[in-house]
Scaffold this motif. Structure first.
Motif, mmCIF file in Angstrom:
data_model
loop_
_atom_site.group_PDB
_atom_site.id
_atom_site.type_symbol
_atom_site.label_atom_id
_atom_site.label_comp_id
_atom_site.label_asym_id
_atom_site.label_seq_id
_atom_site.Cartn_x
_atom_site.Cartn_y
_atom_site.Cartn_z
ATOM 1 N N GLY A 192 -4.436 19.093 35.650
ATOM 2 C CA GLY A 192 -3.732 17.827 35.811
ATOM 3 C C GLY A 192 -2.439 17.741 35.038
ATOM 4 O O GLY A 192 -1.646 16.807 35.259
ATOM 5 N N ARG A 193 -2.177 18.689 34.149
ATOM 6 C CA ARG A 193 -0.943 18.679 33.355
ATOM 7 C C ARG A 193 -0.104 19.941 33.570
ATOM 8 O O ARG A 193 1.049 19.993 33.154
ATOM 9 C CB ARG A 193 -1.276 18.544 31.860
ATOM 10 N N ALA A 194 -0.675 20.945 34.180
ATOM 11 C CA ALA A 194 0.043 22.203 34.399
ATOM 12 C C ALA A 194 1.108 22.024 35.477
ATOM 13 O O ALA A 194 1.018 21.144 36.343
ATOM 14 C CB ALA A 194 -0.929 23.305 34.807
ATOM 15 N N ASP A 195 2.106 22.896 35.444
ATOM 16 C CA ASP A 195 3.157 22.906 36.455
ATOM 17 C C ASP A 195 2.844 23.867 37.593
ATOM 18 O O ASP A 195 3.477 23.797 38.652
ATOM 19 C CB ASP A 195 4.492 23.301 35.809
ATOM 20 N N PRO A 227 2.161 25.934 43.003
ATOM 21 C CA PRO A 227 2.855 24.899 42.231
ATOM 22 C C PRO A 227 2.066 23.595 42.232
ATOM 23 O O PRO A 227 1.380 23.260 43.208
ATOM 24 C CB PRO A 227 4.185 24.736 42.988
ATOM 25 N N SER A 228 2.150 22.856 41.152
ATOM 26 C CA SER A 228 1.326 21.656 40.995
ATOM 27 C C SER A 228 1.717 20.530 41.940
ATOM 28 O O SER A 228 0.914 19.621 42.184
ATOM 29 C CB SER A 228 1.403 21.147 39.555
ATOM 30 N N ASP A 229 2.949 20.556 42.480
ATOM 31 C CA ASP A 229 3.379 19.495 43.387
ATOM 32 C C ASP A 229 3.073 19.811 44.847
ATOM 33 O O ASP A 229 3.552 19.121 45.749
ATOM 34 C CB ASP A 229 4.875 19.205 43.215
ATOM 35 N N THR A 230 2.266 20.835 45.100
ATOM 36 C CA THR A 230 1.880 21.167 46.464
ATOM 37 C C THR A 230 1.023 20.039 47.040
ATOM 38 O O THR A 230 0.040 19.617 46.411
ATOM 39 C CB THR A 230 1.084 22.485 46.496
ATOM 40 N N SER A 244 9.702 30.941 29.962
ATOM 41 C CA SER A 244 10.737 30.243 29.193
ATOM 42 C C SER A 244 10.260 28.922 28.609
ATOM 43 O O SER A 244 10.941 28.328 27.773
ATOM 44 C CB SER A 244 11.943 29.973 30.096
ATOM 45 N N GLY A 245 9.107 28.437 29.053
ATOM 46 C CA GLY A 245 8.637 27.129 28.627
ATOM 47 C C GLY A 245 8.998 26.033 29.603
ATOM 48 O O GLY A 245 8.571 24.886 29.449
ATOM 49 N N GLU A 246 9.786 26.364 30.618
ATOM 50 C CA GLU A 246 10.120 25.373 31.643
ATOM 51 C C GLU A 246 8.875 24.962 32.411
ATOM 52 O O GLU A 246 8.713 23.798 32.785
ATOM 53 C CB GLU A 246 11.153 25.967 32.603
ATOM 54 N N LEU A 247 7.974 25.924 32.643
ATOM 55 C CA LEU A 247 6.726 25.665 33.354
ATOM 56 C C LEU A 247 5.536 26.025 32.471
ATOM 57 O O LEU A 247 5.598 26.991 31.712
ATOM 58 C CB LEU A 247 6.655 26.481 34.648
ATOM 59 N N LEU A 248 4.470 25.262 32.599
ATOM 60 C CA LEU A 248 3.220 25.543 31.880
ATOM 61 C C LEU A 248 2.134 25.783 32.911
ATOM 62 O O LEU A 248 2.021 25.047 33.898
ATOM 63 C CB LEU A 248 2.840 24.375 30.977
ATOM 64 N N GLY A 249 1.325 26.835 32.696
ATOM 65 C CA GLY A 249 0.363 27.237 33.700
ATOM 66 C C GLY A 249 -1.086 26.938 33.352
ATOM 67 O O GLY A 249 -1.430 26.617 32.209
#
Length: 384
Positions: free
Chosen positions: A163-166, A190-193, A118-123
């Motif tokens: 560094g910018r991915a979700d 997930p990037s916030d792990t 959906s664009g909410e997350l970028l991988g």
């Protein structure tokens, strides 16, 4: 220059028209200035998601467009024509979604894919390491078993969106150190792990708006549900994803080459020497003819490979051929475009010098072109 395309449905034609409009109004006008300042266009990926372009090849059940790869790749080409960082960013994001879409459980797909497409997350796709680029099976990042899941330690290199991915689609070793291709597994991270970080972005000769950085894993704890597909079978997932990813890079290369040709054609009609437009001179006209021919051939090669993929037939050899030819073509065409512009082509007043700098990386990413030749030759040997 408008490119004639053969599309199967009115919906596909509408998607291409939507993409062209988006490129001409929102993507291309920003490219030069944002590249100069190394600004990452995160908002454009949200826009692509909002218009349905970020998940075109994935199932409608999870919010995707359920379009053939043949259509999706033409969207990538159009975006790359406007701004390579955006076209390549879409290709990398699609690559990061592939393991989840193709090998994830129904529960994993339901939990993750809707936000991914959906664009909410970028991988981002975490396979390469400093000592295992082309030799991906030599990776050393390790995911050890602990109670309830895994503990990951290691570092990945040259990661687009690092560094910018979700989220990161990670490949790590779960087998013995000498287990080779049989001991690698795929994970959704997930990037916030906690414990996950990124190195300073690389300073590159081109595509400065597309961040490339190392991704660091320091005692990163993952639950058992982070595993995508079967344990120790992730190398096959990585290779399957790369076959499709190579087609994305081929489409990017064709889009970039088309932009260079369009600029060279326009300039050849405006620039006059000895009383005539330089495009009327045989030396320039023949160069432009070769450029157009090479672009058309590269486009047909990636579309032919895409049709094999859409039909469920083997396409690995054709994907390597398409990536090889299209990226070599992009390098040749952008170099020739600079030549058409003469001295002006060597300045930043015109976009062709940027196109030439950007083209080089396409011969390297998703497997160098030397690796593509190795892949093709091995296919030929097996067929013989």
């Amino acid at each position: 220059m408008a490119v004639e395309r053969m599309l199967h449905t009115p919906e596909a034609e509408q998607l291409l028209e939507l993409t062209r409009d988006l490129v001409d109004k929102e993507v291309a006008p920003r490219a030069a200035a944002d590249e100069e300042e190394a600004l990452f266009p995160r908002d454009l990926f949200a826009t692509l998601g909002g218009t349905g372009l970020l998940g075109l090849p994935y199932p409608a059940e999870y919010g995707g467009g359920e379009q053939p790869y043949e259509v999706y790749l033409q969207v990538v080409e159009e975006l790359a024509r406007g701004w390579l960082a955006v076209g390549l960013g879409l290709s990398v994001h699609t690559l990061s979604c592939y393991p989840m879409a193709a090998f994830g459980s129904r529960e994993q797909k339901a939990a993750h894919l809707p936000a991914m497409v959906s664009g909410e997350l970028l991988g981002a796709y975490c396979l390469s390491e400093t000592s295992s680029g082309s030799d991906a099976a030599a990776l050393t990042t390790r995911a050890e078993h602990v109670d309830g899941g895994y503990r990951v330690n290691g570092a990945k290199a040259w990661i687009t969106h690092g560094g910018r991915a979700d989220y990161y689609t990670l490949f790590a070793r779960t087998g013995a150190p000498d287990s080779g291709t049989r001991g690698i597994s795929c994970f959704h991270v997930p990037s916030d792990t906690p414990g996950l970080g990124a190195a300073t972005p690389e300073h590159k000769m081109g595509m400065r708006s597309s961040p490339t950085a190392g991704v660091l894993f320091d005692e990163v704890a993952l639950g058992a549900d982070a595993l995508v597909g079967e344990e120790d079978r992730g190398f096959g997932i990585a290779l399957a994803a790369l076959d499709s990813g190579r087609l994305g890079i081929a489409a990017c290369a064709v889009g970039l080459a088309q932009a260079a040709l369009d600029a060279a054609l326009a300039y050849s009609r405006e620039r006059r020497q000895f009383g005539s437009a330089i495009g009327d001179f045989q030396g320039t006209g023949f160069m432009l003819a070769d450029m157009a021919t090479q672009i058309a051939a590269s486009r047909e090669l990636y579309l032919s490979a895409a049709r094999l993929r859409d039909a469920g037939r083997p396409f690995g050899k054709q994907a390597a051929m398409a990536k090889l030819m299209a990226t070599d073509t992009a390098m040749k065409v952008t170099t020739d475009a600079v030549q058409v512009f003469g001295g002006y082509g060597y300045t930043r007043d015109f976009p062709v010098e940027r196109y030439m700098r950007e083209a080089k990386v396409l011969q390297i990413v998703e497997g160098t072109n030397q690796v593509q030749r190795l892949v093709i030759s091995r296919h030929l040997a097996r067929e013989a």
